[in-house]
Design a protein around this motif. Sequence first.
Motif, PDB file in Angstrom:
ATOM      1  N   GLU A  76       0.662  -0.935  -0.078  1.00 51.88           N
ATOM      2  CA  GLU A  76      -0.068  -0.163  -0.042  1.00 51.88           C
ATOM      3  C   GLU A  76       0.943   1.396  -0.026  1.00 51.88           C
ATOM      4  O   GLU A  76       0.966   2.289  -0.653  1.00 51.88           O
ATOM      5  CB  GLU A  76      -0.948   0.098   1.465  1.00 51.88           C
ATOM      6  N   LEU A  77       1.805   1.258   0.755  1.00 48.57           N
ATOM      7  CA  LEU A  77       3.266   2.258   0.363  1.00 48.57           C
ATOM      8  C   LEU A  77       3.619   2.583  -0.976  1.00 48.57           C
ATOM      9  O   LEU A  77       3.336   4.204  -1.179  1.00 48.57           O
ATOM     10  CB  LEU A  77       4.011   2.517   2.511  1.00 48.57           C
ATOM     11  N   GLN A  78       3.545   1.725  -1.556  1.00 50.09           N
ATOM     12  CA  GLN A  78       4.254   1.644  -2.985  1.00 50.09           C
ATOM     13  C   GLN A  78       3.238   2.357  -3.922  1.00 50.09           C
ATOM     14  O   GLN A  78       3.739   3.500  -4.528  1.00 50.09           O
ATOM     15  CB  GLN A  78       4.664   0.056  -3.053  1.00 50.09           C
ATOM     16  N   LYS A  79       2.374   1.886  -3.331  1.00 55.28           N
ATOM     17  CA  LYS A  79       1.294   2.711  -4.326  1.00 55.28           C
ATOM     18  C   LYS A  79       0.646   3.688  -4.566  1.00 55.28           C
ATOM     19  O   LYS A  79       0.536   4.249  -5.054  1.00 55.28           O
ATOM     20  CB  LYS A  79      -0.221   1.393  -4.289  1.00 55.28           C
ATOM     21  N   LEU A  80       0.211   4.422  -3.285  1.00 58.22           N
ATOM     22  CA  LEU A  80       0.943   5.663  -2.640  1.00 58.22           C
ATOM     23  C   LEU A  80       1.285   6.658  -3.790  1.00 58.22           C
ATOM     24  O   LEU A  80       0.995   7.816  -4.265  1.00 58.22           O
ATOM     25  CB  LEU A  80       0.977   5.959  -1.487  1.00 58.22           C
ATOM     26  N   ARG A  81       2.665   5.948  -4.152  1.00 55.26           N
ATOM     27  CA  ARG A  81       3.912   7.075  -4.200  1.00 55.26           C
ATOM     28  C   ARG A  81       4.086   6.759  -6.032  1.00 55.26           C
ATOM     29  O   ARG A  81       5.026   7.587  -6.893  1.00 55.26           O
ATOM     30  CB  ARG A  81       5.323   6.816  -4.119  1.00 55.26           C
ATOM     31  N   LEU A  82       3.241   5.839  -7.006  1.00 55.13           N
ATOM     32  CA  LEU A  82       3.729   4.564  -7.949  1.00 55.13           C
ATOM     33  C   LEU A  82       2.297   5.824  -8.522  1.00 55.13           C
ATOM     34  O   LEU A  82       1.112   5.904  -8.246  1.00 55.13           O
ATOM     35  CB  LEU A  82       3.808   3.567  -8.131  1.00 55.13           C
ATOM     36  N   ASN A  83       2.708   5.555  -9.929  1.00 57.43           N
ATOM     37  CA  ASN A  83       1.554   6.535 -10.918  1.00 57.43           C
ATOM     38  C   ASN A  83       0.379   5.595 -11.377  1.00 57.43           C
ATOM     39  O   ASN A  83      -0.608   5.507 -11.709  1.00 57.43           O
ATOM     40  CB  ASN A  83       2.605   7.099 -12.698  1.00 57.43           C
ATOM     41  N   ASN A  84       0.989   3.803 -12.039  1.00 57.99           N
ATOM     42  CA  ASN A  84       0.597   3.289 -12.724  1.00 57.99           C
ATOM     43  C   ASN A  84       1.267   2.073 -11.641  1.00 57.99           C
ATOM     44  O   ASN A  84       1.374   1.251 -11.228  1.00 57.99           O
ATOM     45  CB  ASN A  84       1.156   2.871 -14.028  1.00 57.99           C
ATOM     46  N   ILE A  85      -0.577   1.757 -10.947  1.00 56.98           N
ATOM     47  CA  ILE A  85       0.064   0.106 -10.028  1.00 56.98           C
ATOM     48  C   ILE A  85      -1.653  -0.820 -10.328  1.00 56.98           C
ATOM     49  O   ILE A  85      -1.404  -2.046  -9.760  1.00 56.98           O
ATOM     50  CB  ILE A  85      -0.944   0.383  -8.598  1.00 56.98           C
ATOM     51  N   GLU A  86      -1.802  -0.944 -11.806  1.00 52.47           N
ATOM     52  CA  GLU A  86      -2.543  -1.925 -12.317  1.00 52.47           C
ATOM     53  C   GLU A  86      -1.943  -3.585 -12.259  1.00 52.47           C
ATOM     54  O   GLU A  86      -2.477  -4.507 -12.204  1.00 52.47           O
ATOM     55  CB  GLU A  86      -3.192  -1.629 -13.922  1.00 52.47           C
ATOM     56  N   ASN A  87      -0.391  -3.363 -12.129  1.00 55.93           N
ATOM     57  CA  ASN A  87      -0.004  -5.234 -12.040  1.00 55.93           C
ATOM     58  C   ASN A  87       0.986  -5.580 -11.069  1.00 55.93           C
ATOM     59  O   ASN A  87       1.880  -5.900 -11.036  1.00 55.93           O
ATOM     60  CB  ASN A  87       1.198  -4.621 -13.439  1.00 55.93           C
ATOM     61  N   ILE A  88       0.270  -4.878  -9.900  1.00 55.40           N
ATOM     62  CA  ILE A  88       0.607  -4.945  -8.098  1.00 55.40           C
ATOM     63  C   ILE A  88      -0.422  -5.335  -8.017  1.00 55.40           C
ATOM     64  O   ILE A  88      -1.519  -4.881  -7.616  1.00 55.40           O
ATOM     65  CB  ILE A  88       1.508  -3.211  -7.837  1.00 55.40           C
ATOM     66  N   TYR A  89      -0.308  -6.599  -7.029  1.00 53.36           N
ATOM     67  CA  TYR A  89      -1.494  -7.641  -6.353  1.00 53.36           C
ATOM     68  C   TYR A  89      -0.378  -9.134  -5.591  1.00 53.36           C
ATOM     69  O   TYR A  89       0.085  -9.307  -6.137  1.00 53.36           O
ATOM     70  CB  TYR A  89      -2.051  -8.122  -7.256  1.00 53.36           C
ATOM     71  N   ILE A  90      -1.534  -9.259  -4.768  1.00 54.21           N
ATOM     72  CA  ILE A  90      -1.271 -10.114  -3.860  1.00 54.21           C
ATOM     73  C   ILE A  90      -2.659 -11.598  -3.464  1.00 54.21           C
ATOM     74  O   ILE A  90      -3.184 -11.118  -3.462  1.00 54.21           O
ATOM     75  CB  ILE A  90      -0.493  -9.645  -2.775  1.00 54.21           C
ATOM     76  N   ASN A  91      -2.120 -12.308  -3.798  1.00 50.03           N
ATOM     77  CA  ASN A  91      -2.891 -13.148  -3.663  1.00 50.03           C
ATOM     78  C   ASN A  91      -2.533 -14.774  -2.618  1.00 50.03           C
ATOM     79  O   ASN A  91      -1.409 -15.128  -2.407  1.00 50.03           O
ATOM     80  CB  ASN A  91      -3.235 -14.110  -4.757  1.00 50.03           C
ATOM     81  N   ILE A  92      -3.192 -14.929  -2.123  1.00 45.40           N
ATOM     82  CA  ILE A  92      -2.885 -15.191  -0.697  1.00 45.40           C
ATOM     83  C   ILE A  92      -3.955 -16.540  -0.086  1.00 45.40           C
ATOM     84  O   ILE A  92      -5.011 -16.085  -0.881  1.00 45.40           O
ATOM     85  CB  ILE A  92      -2.830 -14.330   0.871  1.00 45.40           C
ATOM     86  N   HIS A  93      -3.615 -18.136  -0.421  1.00 44.13           N
ATOM     87  CA  HIS A  93      -4.262 -18.898  -0.278  1.00 44.13           C
ATOM     88  C   HIS A  93      -3.460 -19.774   1.397  1.00 44.13           C
ATOM     89  O   HIS A  93      -3.033 -20.079   1.059  1.00 44.13           O
ATOM     90  CB  HIS A  93      -4.258 -19.654  -1.330  1.00 44.13           C
ATOM     91  N   GLY A  94      -4.776 -19.960   1.921  1.00 43.26           N
ATOM     92  CA  GLY A  94      -4.518 -20.965   2.943  1.00 43.26           C
ATOM     93  C   GLY A  94      -4.512 -20.453   4.185  1.00 43.26           C
ATOM     94  O   GLY A  94      -5.609 -19.313   3.969  1.00 43.26           O
ATOM     95  N   GLU A  95      -4.473 -21.219   5.012  1.00 42.87           N
ATOM     96  CA  GLU A  95      -4.807 -21.360   6.244  1.00 42.87           C
ATOM     97  C   GLU A  95      -3.826 -20.255   6.982  1.00 42.87           C
ATOM     98  O   GLU A  95      -2.499 -20.929   7.401  1.00 42.87           O
ATOM     99  CB  GLU A  95      -5.310 -21.712   7.427  1.00 42.87           C
TER     100      GLU A  95
END
Length: 362
Positions: free
Chosen positions: A237-256
């Motif tokens: 989230e901190l990185q997204k605040l400073r970047l102009n294009n964040i379309e290709n930033i994501y994180i997927n989490i699966h499991g407990e």
Amino acid sequence: MNIEKLKNNISSTVLIHVIIWGLFMSMALIPFYENSTDINADFFVQWVTGIALFYLNYYYLVPNLLLHKKAGLYITIVVVILLILMTIRFLYFMPEVRNPMVTRLMNTAANNQLQRGPHQGKPPLFFKIIPTLFYIFIIAASTVIRTLTEYHNNEQNKLIMESNRTASELNYLRKQTNPHFLFNALNSIYSLAYKKSDLVPDAIVTLSEMMRYMLYETDNQTVFLEKEINYIKNYLELQKLRLNNIENIYINIHGETREKYIEPLLLISFVENAFKYGTDYKGAAYVKIKISIENDNLDFWIENKIQDYTKDPDNSGIGMNNIENRLDLLYPNSHQLTILETDGTYTAHLKLKLDQLKKTNT
């Protein structure tokens, strides 16, 4: 170790030794009771001198001579001591009645000799050297016990030294991680401030949450995996605040993620590295993260595009070297790290066994 605990340990050791010697002497007294024989002075002299010889050999001769490769001097001193002890016993005590088991054998031998000829009453030489054999046994037993004890202590000291060395290295690596992250985070906030962005307050709040985690959680040997992943999310989230294009930033989490533990700040170096080399000069980044947890196995995968970037040979690679060293120290037989760099794409894949560590304070 405090004084009281040390006193208790010494008292316990002395009590154990007294009990062991008491048992040995009790077994040696059995023949006296079986044969209704009086206990003679030689019996007490034998055991008192034997016990004294045991501790002299155990505490002084073996550690100061034999283990210091002075075998010749050690053997000479032992032989001299044996000669002195045996001379004293033969001159002052041996004419008295001996151990009843030995006496019985001597009488049998004497009777046999009486039937044969004039040498009646003279015991065979074998029975005269039994006390010497007793002392030799005492020396051998104390030598073996002290040698094995020294070996065990040396091995324990090696383990302690290795553990201390590992802890020191981990502390050093952790201290490297914190300023490295802080430097990158401050750069992000600086970029927002330079643009006079209204997102600066949000960035500072996010940074404060991350700093709170670093200050109050990461002093533990391990942390909850859930908190570590939340830390990574805040960093994104901190990185997204400073970047102009964040379309290709994501994180997927699966499991407990609950009730799972991991070394703190272990994965963030991968993420920092991905943004460092995966962000172009226009403020666009390509960073994809996948985290899968199955039972006690963590599967961490991160990919970023390699943008045009001129490396600083003095500062580049600090984060990745850090993470590899920490993995080798903490998960020597329970991790697998694969790094691929192909067609402008950098991929890091880490498989980790989470149940190798438990949450404990350092």
